[in-house]
Design a protein around this motif. Structure first.
Motif, PDB file in Angstrom:
ATOM      1  N   UNK A 727     -28.919 -52.310 -13.254  1.00 45.36           N
ATOM      2  CA  UNK A 727     -29.759 -52.128 -14.436  1.00 45.36           C
ATOM      3  C   UNK A 727     -31.058 -51.396 -14.084  1.00 45.36           C
ATOM      4  N   UNK A 728     -31.627 -51.735 -12.918  1.00 47.96           N
ATOM      5  CA  UNK A 728     -32.846 -51.038 -12.470  1.00 47.96           C
ATOM      6  C   UNK A 728     -32.572 -49.549 -12.282  1.00 47.96           C
ATOM      7  N   UNK A 729     -31.350 -49.244 -11.824  1.00 43.61           N
ATOM      8  CA  UNK A 729     -30.981 -47.845 -11.592  1.00 43.61           C
ATOM      9  C   UNK A 729     -30.516 -47.139 -12.863  1.00 43.61           C
ATOM     10  N   UNK A 730     -30.516 -47.854 -14.008  1.00 40.09           N
ATOM     11  CA  UNK A 730     -30.239 -47.176 -15.278  1.00 40.09           C
ATOM     12  C   UNK A 730     -28.909 -47.500 -15.934  1.00 40.09           C
ATOM     13  N   UNK A 731     -28.173 -48.427 -15.416  1.00 41.91           N
ATOM     14  CA  UNK A 731     -26.878 -48.767 -16.032  1.00 41.91           C
ATOM     15  C   UNK A 731     -27.105 -49.405 -17.400  1.00 41.91           C
ATOM     16  N   UNK A 732     -26.244 -49.035 -18.404  1.00 46.74           N
ATOM     17  CA  UNK A 732     -26.379 -49.643 -19.739  1.00 46.74           C
ATOM     18  C   UNK A 732     -25.490 -50.881 -19.848  1.00 46.74           C
ATOM     19  N   UNK A 733     -25.697 -51.612 -20.946  1.00 45.63           N
ATOM     20  CA  UNK A 733     -24.992 -52.889 -21.157  1.00 45.63           C
ATOM     21  C   UNK A 733     -23.486 -52.665 -21.253  1.00 45.63           C
ATOM     22  N   UNK A 734     -23.068 -51.646 -21.996  1.00 47.24           N
ATOM     23  CA  UNK A 734     -21.639 -51.396 -22.185  1.00 47.24           C
ATOM     24  C   UNK A 734     -20.954 -51.097 -20.861  1.00 47.24           C
ATOM     25  N   UNK A 735     -21.622 -50.284 -20.021  1.00 50.83           N
ATOM     26  CA  UNK A 735     -21.048 -49.943 -18.722  1.00 50.83           C
ATOM     27  C   UNK A 735     -20.930 -51.150 -17.822  1.00 50.83           C
ATOM     28  N   UNK A 736     -21.956 -52.016 -17.842  1.00 48.53           N
ATOM     29  CA  UNK A 736     -21.913 -53.223 -17.009  1.00 48.53           C
ATOM     30  C   UNK A 736     -20.837 -54.198 -17.496  1.00 48.53           C
ATOM     31  N   UNK A 737     -20.712 -54.326 -18.842  1.00 46.93           N
ATOM     32  CA  UNK A 737     -19.674 -55.218 -19.391  1.00 46.93           C
ATOM     33  C   UNK A 737     -18.288 -54.718 -18.993  1.00 46.93           C
ATOM     34  N   UNK A 738     -18.098 -53.396 -19.046  1.00 50.52           N
ATOM     35  CA  UNK A 738     -16.804 -52.827 -18.651  1.00 50.52           C
ATOM     36  C   UNK A 738     -16.539 -53.056 -17.172  1.00 50.52           C
ATOM     37  N   UNK A 739     -17.603 -52.921 -16.347  1.00 48.76           N
ATOM     38  CA  UNK A 739     -17.463 -53.128 -14.906  1.00 48.76           C
ATOM     39  C   UNK A 739     -16.986 -54.540 -14.592  1.00 48.76           C
ATOM     40  N   UNK A 740     -17.574 -55.528 -15.283  1.00 44.03           N
ATOM     41  CA  UNK A 740     -17.225 -56.916 -15.019  1.00 44.03           C
ATOM     42  C   UNK A 740     -15.869 -57.309 -15.606  1.00 44.03           C
ATOM     43  N   UNK A 741     -15.428 -56.617 -16.676  1.00 38.03           N
ATOM     44  CA  UNK A 741     -14.188 -56.988 -17.359  1.00 38.03           C
ATOM     45  C   UNK A 741     -12.956 -56.285 -16.814  1.00 38.03           C
ATOM     46  N   UNK A 742     -13.152 -55.087 -16.205  1.00 41.58           N
ATOM     47  CA  UNK A 742     -11.983 -54.266 -15.889  1.00 41.58           C
ATOM     48  C   UNK A 742     -11.040 -54.912 -14.887  1.00 41.58           C
ATOM     49  N   UNK A 743     -11.598 -55.657 -13.929  1.00 39.66           N
ATOM     50  CA  UNK A 743     -10.723 -56.284 -12.927  1.00 39.66           C
ATOM     51  C   UNK A 743      -9.770 -57.279 -13.587  1.00 39.66           C
ATOM     52  N   UNK A 744     -10.273 -58.028 -14.559  1.00 40.95           N
ATOM     53  CA  UNK A 744      -9.416 -59.000 -15.245  1.00 40.95           C
ATOM     54  C   UNK A 744      -8.420 -58.301 -16.166  1.00 40.95           C
ATOM     55  N   UNK A 745      -8.861 -57.223 -16.811  1.00 38.66           N
ATOM     56  CA  UNK A 745      -7.950 -56.501 -17.707  1.00 38.66           C
ATOM     57  C   UNK A 745      -6.802 -55.864 -16.930  1.00 38.66           C
TER      58      UNK A 745
END
Length: 814
Positions: A727-745
């Motif tokens: 987030x400090x480096x500029x990541x948005x909420x949607x990108x972070x949510x996708x990052x955390x969800x993709x492994x499970x999907x």
């Protein structure tokens, strides 16, 4: 030591409330589903096991092959029942029962009309079957003519009491009054034989020529212990062949069906002794028992997998606790026992909650399934043993891997805080998540298929109009002989559009008559067709489409028949040009054509019409050849009035129809059914099973989602600093949510790929039960996959979005 284990386990459960709640919720749902389905399956599998000689009791089954057309009939003759008992040494006893229709049963002291199904049994019936008597002697209750045994519910209905021995009852079809010689306790719900009264078989004498191949009785034999049933079946066949020779082109044999198989293994057996609108032998489905058993097992397994996944995922939080225990002298075995006790404690807490939930749900479930299931102090102890054993096994299996995983590390490594999780551990969790969602995907797909098939059954064009048809039973000879006058009176009712009389109706719930038929002069063998007597208004009332020729007109058509397309094709008839056909014999409920003797048989008829095929039976059965004969035929008299009414005043129409019937049939109650409701009863079990599978699917998905939610929560906690840096480096909420969800999907997608072939195979196998069914289409797979992905995405995205929205400063600082 055990006390210490329990205290520690209890503290640990309360110190991690979220994960404890997720585990308890998953296991409670899993165990509740397992217990509910388990009670249902146990009840189905223990049908007819209440009799002390259940393992020695067999039903006589007749196998007949008439010119290449095979039939299996679950009934036999009076002669065979009586002669086999004395002729075959291995037979210890025999008994027989038959159902001969319905009639008005009256208590002379309070003459209220009650239509009851008539079951006739011989004097040995209550000796062979342990149906307990509240009053009376089972050895003598059915011995004398004009004796009757009633169950407690019928006794209360007729006399407002169960102590009614010696009182009399009257059936319209009998001249002599009947003496009550016994009162039965209410029959258990899991009995294949269903009746509320037994008339002594001696009341109606079996007169006429000896007939070895009649099939109007359910005949049961009691074999000596350790007797080969197949050998006795061979001896029964030989006994009959020694007395008679079958017709040319006909062969037969006998076999014995174990009593325990009656309920679940009779789908191919026709019951020639059945002749009532109440099925005396309600049948179950072995296929569904297997399906439900697998569902119960897998739903419970999903709950156990949740525990295993969440425990291993959170193992790193207990590193120092385990290290301190090992430094203090705890052995690996001590730690394994500690973690297994935690698992068992959690499982049995869930079991206790599941029993509470189950008992709250059982009243509604029993009403829905028409069963009498219970889980309490009076429940069979075997059910409790099975339930507790499976619960303990679930707890042990769920806790074994985490216990060995946590107990295997060296104390120095643990105290240094080294990473506990190896690639092998992570891979196992992924495999378990894939397994959970594979089952869930299959369950979702099964729900879609089952729903579509049930909709198909309800909405398919049956070839006739089933709506707003009132089918009225003809219960007296007066209404039957004066049917034209009754019809005319009904037609005077403004809301009645059309009226027909017939011996049977489409969607019939009673036994159909069968006839042998062939074109006159043909050298071909006789073929077999179903038979219905009908009047000139039959096609108009039911909306059956006439393809060729004409319908019935006057009494001069008493020797005329109309064929359906299948019958016409079978006989090689393409046009209805009054061709003559021979009908030499008929049978009711089976294919033993000696069953009906009539001076008017054989008879010749002329084919005056061909109608479009319509489904006169369930959609499980393919359309068979059907012969429609004029109502004045020598095979079967009329049995129904069917009135087509308008939708404007249904209640008023019924009231006026009742008035007409009572004017012509004062002694019998007005009995009617709406035909569409009666047809729907064909598929009531499909509706029940659909609902059960839907709830089981929802439960499995819910439990799997609980586990996925827990893993997603833990994953977000483990990656909290990574999220802060991104987030400090500029990541948005949607990108972070996708990052955390993709492994499970990814895991869910793998599960879908594995589940679809299994679902396709199972669906096609199940649909083979129906002669007419839907096709498995691509959109069903797409819908199931979409629902599985959507469910998983909603489950994981909540925690992913929550973590992505958190303050990066706080995350990095902590």
């Amino acid at each position: 030591m055990i006390k210490n284990y329990l205290k520690t386990a209890w503290r640990n459960l309360f110190s991690n409330k979220l994960y404890t709640l997720l585990n308890i919720a998953g296991l409670t749902f899993g165990i509740t589903c397992f217990l509910l389905i388990g009670l249902y399956v146990f009840d189905e599998l223990t049908f007819d096991q209440q009799h002390s000689k259940a393992k020695q009791i067999y039903r006589v089954v007749q196998h007949i092959n008439t010119k290449g057309e095979a039939s299996i009939i679950g009934s036999a003759s009076h002669t065979l029942a009586e002669q086999s008992r004395s002729s075959i040494a291995e037979i210890e006893n025999t008994t027989k029962i038959r159902f001969i229709g319905r009639d008005n049963l009256v208590n002379p002291q309070n003459p209220v009309n009650n239509q009851e199904t008539i079951a006739m049994a011989d004097e040995r019936f209550l000796q062979v079957f342990d149906f307990p008597l509240l009053y009376g002697n089972k050895d003598a209750a059915l011995k004398e003519p004009n004796s009757i045994v009633v169950d407690e519910e019928l006794a209360k209905k007729l006399f407002n009491s169960t102590d009614v021995l010696g009182n009399t009852l009257v059936f319209n079809f009998l001249q002599e009054p009947l003496k009550i010689t016994g009162v039965l306790k209410k029959l258990p719900a899991n009995s294949s034989l269903r009746f509320n009264l037994l008339l002594s078989d001696a009341t109606i004498k079996n007169e006429g020529p000896v007939d070895w191949l009649r099939n109007d009785y359910n005949v049961f034999t009691v074999l000596e212990e350790d007797t080969d049933a197949s050998l006795v079946g061979t001896k029964l066949t030989k006994l009959v062949l020694d007395k008679i020779q079958p017709e040319l082109g006909t062969s037969f044999s006998f076999s014995l069906q174990p009593l325990s198989d009656l309920h679940l293994k009779s789908s191919e057996i026709r019951d020639g002794a059945r002749n009532s609108n109440v099925d005396p032998m309600p049948r179950g489905s072995l296929l569904y028992i297997k399906i439900f058993s697998f569902i119960a097992f897998f739903v419970l397994l999903i709950g156990g997998i949740n525990y295993m996944n969440l425990t291993t995922a959170r193992a790193s939080n207990r590193l120092k606790e385990i290290g301190v225990r090992k430094v203090a002298g705890a052995m690996q075995g001590h730690l394994i026992r500690q973690f297994l006790i935690e698992s068992l404690m959690l499982t049995f807490i869930s079991f206790a909650l599941a029993v509470i939930v189950l008992n709250l749900a059982l009243p509604a479930f029993n009403t829905f399934t028409s069963k009498e299931l219970s889980l309490g102090f009076s429940t069979d102890f075997k059910i409790w043993l099975y339930a507790l054993a499976f619960t303990a096994l679930t707890g042990i299996l769920a806790g074994t891997y985490p216990a060995f995983l946590l107990a295997r590390f060296k104390p120095v490594s643990l105290m240094k805080g080294l990473n506990l999780h190896s690639n092998k551990d992570v891979s196992l969790r992924k495999v378990l998540v894939v397994f959970q969602f594979t089952i869930s995907t299959v369950m979702i797909f099964a729900t879609i298929i089952l729903y579509q098939q049930v909709q198909f059954l309800n909405q398919t064009n049956l070839g006739f109009d089933k709506d707003l048809l009132v089918v009225i039973d003809v219960n007296s000879g007066k209404a039957r002989s004066n049917f034209e006058m009754v019809k005319n009176e009904m037609m005077k009712i403004p809301s009645v559009k059309s009226v027909s009389v017939s011996s049977r109706v489409p969607g019939e719930w009673k036994t159909f008559m069968n006839v042998k038929i062939k074109p006159r002069g043909s050298s071909d063998d006789h073929r077999i067709a179903f038979f219905v007597g009908a009047d000139k208004d039959f096609t108009k009332t039911f909306g059956v489409h006439l393809l060729d020729g004409r319908t019935f007109d006057t009494v001069n058509d008493s020797a005329s028949v109309i064929l359906n397309e299948t019958a016409a094709k079978m006989l090689g008839i393409t046009r209805a040009d009054e061709q003559l056909v021979e009908i030499p014999s008929a049978a009711s409920g089976g294919l033993s054509y000696q069953a009906i003797s009539d001076s008017n048989l054989p008879f010749e008829a002329k084919v005056i019409g061909i109608v479009k095929d319509f489904h006169f039976q369930s959609l499980r059965d393919k359309i068979e050849p059907l012969v429609l004969a004029y109502n004045q035929n020598p095979v079967q008299p009329i049995d129904y009035f069917t009135a087509k009414i308008s939708s404007s005043d249904v209640k008023g129409s019924l009231s006026k129809l009742k008035e007409v019937m009572l004017n012509n049939d004062q002694q019998d109650p007005f009995e009617y059914n709406f035909l569409d409701d009666q047809i729907a009863k064909f598929y009531i079990e499909d509706h029940r099973r659909q609902t059960m599978i839907i709830w089981a699917a929802l439960s499995s998905v819910f439990i799997a989602c609980l586990g996925l939610f827990g893993l997603a929560t833990f994953s977000a906690m483990q990656r909290v600093k990574e999220i802060g840096i991104r987030k400090v480096l500029g990541a948005d909420v949607l990108g972070l949510a996708a990052l955390l969800s993709k492994d499970f999907l990814k895991l869910v997608l793998i599960a879908i790929c594995i589940g679809f072939p299994l679902a396709w195979w199972g669906a096609n196998k199940w649909l083979q039960e129906y002669a007419y069914h839907i096709d498995v289409e691509w959109w069903m797979f797409a819908a199931a996959g979409f629902l599985a992905i959507l469910t998983a995405l909603l489950t994981t995205s909540f925690q992913a979005i929550k973590a992505a929205l958190s303050s990066p400063v706080r995350n990095l600082r902590s």
